[in-house]
Design an enzyme around this catalytic site. Structure first.
Site, mmCIF file in Angstrom:
data_model
loop_
_atom_site.group_PDB
_atom_site.id
_atom_site.type_symbol
_atom_site.label_atom_id
_atom_site.label_comp_id
_atom_site.label_asym_id
_atom_site.label_seq_id
_atom_site.Cartn_x
_atom_site.Cartn_y
_atom_site.Cartn_z
ATOM 1 N N GLU A 173 -71.668 60.351 -64.828
ATOM 2 C CA GLU A 173 -72.709 61.342 -65.135
ATOM 3 C C GLU A 173 -72.149 62.727 -65.447
ATOM 4 O O GLU A 173 -72.634 63.740 -64.921
ATOM 5 C CB GLU A 173 -73.726 61.417 -63.991
ATOM 6 C CG GLU A 173 -74.550 60.154 -63.850
ATOM 7 C CD GLU A 173 -75.667 60.259 -62.812
ATOM 8 O OE1 GLU A 173 -75.809 61.318 -62.162
ATOM 9 O OE2 GLU A 173 -76.407 59.276 -62.653
ATOM 10 N N TYR A 244 -83.879 56.074 -63.062
ATOM 11 C CA TYR A 244 -84.629 55.792 -61.846
ATOM 12 C C TYR A 244 -86.100 56.110 -62.117
ATOM 13 O O TYR A 244 -86.413 57.012 -62.908
ATOM 14 C CB TYR A 244 -84.134 56.639 -60.676
ATOM 15 C CG TYR A 244 -82.706 56.368 -60.272
ATOM 16 C CD1 TYR A 244 -82.399 55.324 -59.410
ATOM 17 C CD2 TYR A 244 -81.664 57.160 -60.755
ATOM 18 C CE1 TYR A 244 -81.085 55.073 -59.033
ATOM 19 C CE2 TYR A 244 -80.352 56.910 -60.394
ATOM 20 C CZ TYR A 244 -80.060 55.865 -59.527
ATOM 21 O OH TYR A 244 -78.763 55.625 -59.170
ATOM 22 N N GLU A 292 -76.597 52.158 -63.298
ATOM 23 C CA GLU A 292 -77.447 52.703 -62.233
ATOM 24 C C GLU A 292 -78.884 52.550 -62.673
ATOM 25 O O GLU A 292 -79.276 53.088 -63.708
ATOM 26 C CB GLU A 292 -77.150 54.185 -61.943
ATOM 27 C CG GLU A 292 -75.904 54.448 -61.133
ATOM 28 C CD GLU A 292 -75.810 55.902 -60.666
ATOM 29 O OE1 GLU A 292 -76.862 56.482 -60.295
ATOM 30 O OE2 GLU A 292 -74.702 56.452 -60.671
ATOM 31 N N GLN A 350 -78.732 51.348 -54.763
ATOM 32 C CA GLN A 350 -77.438 50.892 -54.290
ATOM 33 C C GLN A 350 -77.627 49.634 -53.471
ATOM 34 O O GLN A 350 -78.767 49.163 -53.329
ATOM 35 C CB GLN A 350 -76.766 52.001 -53.484
ATOM 36 C CG GLN A 350 -76.434 53.243 -54.301
ATOM 37 C CD GLN A 350 -75.703 54.317 -53.508
ATOM 38 O OE1 GLN A 350 -75.144 54.073 -52.443
ATOM 39 N NE2 GLN A 350 -75.733 55.543 -54.028
#
Length: 503
Positions: A173, A244, A292, A350
């Protein structure tokens, strides 16, 4: 009851369901490592302190690879701190999560854990506070057989054979201002290209992931990818994507349609990568590492960080996922499979405690969160070739994504066994009749219908006291008649429809 139609034909193939799509993520954040996968003195811990109950759940989850050690953590990490005798390892400030890192768990412990869990290690190098030389040092330590200072140091530290890590992330990132060592696209692209070129001089067999945007909402999104790939396209194998979805605003209709955003994200990154390929005359098509992704009640994080000082392994973003969150996770997995031709790696973030499918209590048990189940069943049954599905579905309106279909689907055909699995999500608040046409796959018979439904109790969660409150249920098995059948999909549900060969 509303109805939808779906026709499936093996002639319309997308690509193989790569096992690397079922990856997870272990970062030195909160209790993911300390108190999660590693807890010396726990009744379930082995001689190295690895929790066997978490290992068993990891295997049950069907995880294929694990990205390590971060995440934001990696941008300030010195890998050398985590090797050698544990008693000699330094304690450090971790700027990413404002914690004390003891380094009791490091590279060798992770590799041992990965071998026990049966997962492929996916390592990240620090390109935030460090650079090319440190990346080369870690690669030499990990992969070179012996006869050099660093490879012999690995052997001295107990690993005679190389770790043989084949998949490497070039930082994390780096577009984010929150990142230690944050860089512009040009700065990062040049550094990543130099690191990639040099790393492949040591080990040409490795695959490399360049950092894409931290999420689709970043003001630099797409221009970041374009600039980074201008520097790195010929040297890397993947461009990363992260996203997310936050349920905190209570907009359930939009949350259930989160996969629409992920789908657009993937399409736009592919288009950007293909533009650079055309501009630079590359024939090779770059793939995405979606390393992610998850549901995350993100609004809670800052309060966690602000209310404490520098401590070891605090509880961070240990979200309790409900039944609706599980349906959303199942739909995001459908989206990743639907892009199996261009998404080659994925990692849910995670694995333990930190926005995780597995929760633990220090000194206590481990249990499955609601989101554990769609991941585990998809990893178990998505084997073979992903088939294109074009359902005809009712639609509904959302604030974030406009008019979206109620039904989302993907199908996977296992040519070896002849089995067909259809994954289907009903985003609507009423039951949906799905009319299936499977005449393109003659000889099938229905075998099972599993459903994780959130319509009756959308806020239900799994807890230490009630670890199985949210779990998939077996529903009525549909009957195929001349290759056709109708299936009832409960309101707000994620479903697995299995069809096998007739005996």
């Amino acid at each position: 009851m509303r109805t939808a139609q779906l026709t499936i034909d093996p002639a319309f193939a997308i690509g193989p369901a790569d096992r690397r799509l079922f990856g997870s993520f272990v970062e030195h954040m909160g209790r993911c490592v300390y108190g999660g996968i590693y807890e010396p003195g726990h009744r379930e811990a082995d001689a190295l302190g690895l929790r066997r109950d978490v290992l068993e759940l990891t295997r049950e989850l069907g995880v294929s690879l694990v990205r390590y050690p971060g995440g934001n953590f990696v941008s300030g990490y010195r890998w050398e701190d985590g090797v050698g005798p544990v008693g000699d390892r330094p304690r450090r400030l971790d700027l990413a999560w404002k914690t004390i890192e003891t380094n009791a768990f490091g590279l060798h412990e992770f590799m041992t854990w990965a071998a026990e869990a049966g997962v492929e290690p996916m390592m990240a190098v620090n390109l935030g506070t460090r650079g090319v030389q440190e990346a080369l040092d870690l690669l030499e330590y990990s992969n070179h057989p012996g006869g050099t200072h660093l490879s012999d140091l690995r052997r001295k530290n107990g690993a005679e054979d190389p770790f043989g890590v084949k998949l490497w992330c070039l930082g994390n990132e780096m577009d984010g201002p929150w990142q230690v060592g944050h860089k512009t696209a040009d700065e990062y692209g040049r550094l990543a290209a130099e690191a990639a070129r040099a790393m492949k001089m040591i080990d040409p067999s490795i695959s490399l992931v360049a950092c894409g945007s931290s999420n689709r909402r970043m003001p630099t999104f797409a221009s970041w990818e374009a600039t980074v790939l201008e520097h790195t396209y010929e040297h890397v194998d993947y461009i990363s994507a992260h996203t997310y979805y936050d349920p905190s605003d209570g907009d359930r209709a939009s949350l259930l349609a989160s996969a629409v955003d992920m789908d657009n994200f993937i399409t736009e990154v592919v288009a950007t990568a293909d533009h650079v390929a055309a501009k630079q005359r590359h024939r090779r098509k770059l793939k995405i590492s979606f390393d992610e992704w998850n549901v995350w009640y993100e609004a809670r994080l800052q309060a966690d960080l602000d209310r404490r000082g520098w401590v070891e392994a605090p509880a961070l973003i240990e979200d309790d996922f409900n039944a609706v969150d599980a349906v959303v996770v199942g739909d995001l997995l459908i989206t990743l499979l639907r892009h199996a031709d261009r998404v080659g790696v994925a990692a849910q973030a995670q694995l333990a405690n930190v926005i995780a499918p597995i929760r633990t209590r220090n000194g206590g048990p481990a249990w499955r969160q609601s989101i554990f189940h769609p991941f585990a069943l998809t990893a178990r049954y998505a084997r073979g070739t992903v088939l294109r599905t074009e359902p005809i579905s009712p639609r509904y309106e959302t604030k974030k994504y406009g008019d979206v279909p109620v039904l989302d689907t993907v199908a996977v055909h296992d040519e070896e066994t002849g089995e067909l699995t259809v994954f289907a999500v009903n985003r609507g608040d009423t039951d949906l009749e799905l009319q299936l046409d499977l005449r393109g796959l003659p000889g099938l018979s229905a075998s099972s219908h599993l459903s994780l439904a959130a319509g009756d109790d959308p806020e239900a969660t799994n807890t230490e006291a009630e670890p199985d409150k949210v779990t998939p249920r077996e529903l009525h098995t549909p009957t195929l008649d001349a290759g056709r059948c109708s299936v009832r999909l409960p309101a707000v549900s994620w479903n697995v429809l299995r069809f096998g060969n007739r005996p």
